[in-house]
Design a protein around this motif. Sequence first.
Motif, mmCIF file in Angstrom:
data_model
loop_
_atom_site.group_PDB
_atom_site.id
_atom_site.type_symbol
_atom_site.label_atom_id
_atom_site.label_comp_id
_atom_site.label_asym_id
_atom_site.label_seq_id
_atom_site.Cartn_x
_atom_site.Cartn_y
_atom_site.Cartn_z
ATOM 1 N N GLU A 173 17.193 12.305 9.632
ATOM 2 C CA GLU A 173 18.363 13.167 9.457
ATOM 3 C C GLU A 173 18.914 13.072 8.046
ATOM 4 O O GLU A 173 19.324 14.073 7.451
ATOM 5 C CB GLU A 173 19.431 12.789 10.476
ATOM 6 C CG GLU A 173 20.623 13.740 10.517
ATOM 7 C CD GLU A 173 21.594 13.399 11.625
ATOM 8 O OE1 GLU A 173 22.817 13.524 11.395
ATOM 9 O OE2 GLU A 173 21.130 13.003 12.721
ATOM 10 N N ASP A 214 12.242 10.621 13.484
ATOM 11 C CA ASP A 214 13.380 10.658 14.405
ATOM 12 C C ASP A 214 12.914 10.201 15.786
ATOM 13 O O ASP A 214 12.030 10.805 16.383
ATOM 14 C CB ASP A 214 13.934 12.088 14.492
ATOM 15 C CG ASP A 214 15.269 12.154 15.236
ATOM 16 O OD1 ASP A 214 15.588 11.192 15.968
ATOM 17 O OD2 ASP A 214 15.977 13.167 15.086
ATOM 18 N N GLU A 233 17.823 7.318 12.429
ATOM 19 C CA GLU A 233 17.774 8.658 11.832
ATOM 20 C C GLU A 233 18.966 8.953 10.931
ATOM 21 O O GLU A 233 18.903 9.844 10.087
ATOM 22 C CB GLU A 233 17.657 9.724 12.929
ATOM 23 C CG GLU A 233 18.869 9.871 13.846
ATOM 24 C CD GLU A 233 18.862 8.909 15.012
ATOM 25 O OE1 GLU A 233 19.658 9.139 15.942
ATOM 26 O OE2 GLU A 233 18.072 7.943 14.995
#
Length: 404
Positions: A144, A184, A197
């Motif tokens: 992320e 992830d 993440e």
Amino acid sequence: MLNLRQSLGISLGSIGSSKLRSALTALGIVIGVAAVIANVTLGASFNQYFTDEIGAVGSNFIVIYSQNTNIFYDNQLELIRNTPGVAGASPINQQMARVTYLSTSRQIDIQGVNEDYGEVANIRMESGEFLTDNDRYVAVLGAEVANEKFDKKISVKNPIDITFRREDGGVVTRKFIVKGVIQDPNTTFAQTGVEPEIRIFIPIDTMNEILGIDYYGGFFIKAESLEAVRTTGDEIDRRLARSLGVPNRDLENDDAKPYVLFDQIEILEQTDQLSAALTALLTSVALISLIVGSIGIMNIMLVTVAERTREIGLMKALGFTKKDILVLFIIESMIVGLIGGILGVALGVAAALVVNSYLELPNIFPAGQIAIGFVVAVGIGLIAGVYPANKAARMDPVEALRKE
């Protein structure tokens, strides 16, 4: 005396001659069994979902966080590593810091770890490699962070600037080269605080050097097996407590210790309790539907007895015994329960598949519990038919034939 084949033929004929009545009789069982099967299946699916989520967080893990600053040092790290049953241990420090890539800055959680962390936390790389103990100013980014947090995606070998705040109030900025991006894990289970993440990982020795400290905030530990997690955690707990000066009388008192320790088994037990409570609640509600369905069978069978009074009288006049009449009505009731059970199981499994697909849950169908639900349906048909069947069997044939 009727044999089983003749009894089945007569019962099926009676059911077939009153299709609407039979369908309404079975409907309550269908709904009740479907509700029970769907809820039991959902409970098992949720339980597996929680287990998978926890497994994505780490393998056989034990987590320790200090409640006070500067209580964990290299001595405690070595103590943990030398504890029987420990397969790996990573010290952890973390700080929310400003991360700059090109012209964009974001506040990101920075974690200092060692190379054991990759194995303990089940880290899977999207690109590049995880940290090693020989690394210095390199960083590994969560998916992320690398792909969504900044205006442009961050790739391996890209430089980033991280600005730390030291304990003395000073601010230090250092350049790090991205060594890898973490895949992830697609887990929403955050009880352990391990969400790779959304974090950036750097070598803990480098982080401590920048911050001017020599202590750790906690440890992420891997036991040799899931079965060894509890005993290994207990031994680590005892050794840590003694090394930190906790009196022997307080070794079993968690409130007396300056740290918190929990493990994978503890979290699994909590989620099992939650799943069991949820399943019990849903199944209890579904069982009410089964009870209502059984009452429906009994009521309609009683109506059937009233409607077929002359027929019962004629059967007795032709030589059918009390036992024959009793068996006929019980078999008819059981067949209705059997049909309702089959349709209920099919409907319950189909409903569970739809819900699991919508909630993205694994499809877990506990065969034993589904079989129990099916047997219960047939049993309810049997029980609900006993009283009406007994009433029919006790009828006086002369009075029955006079019935208009």
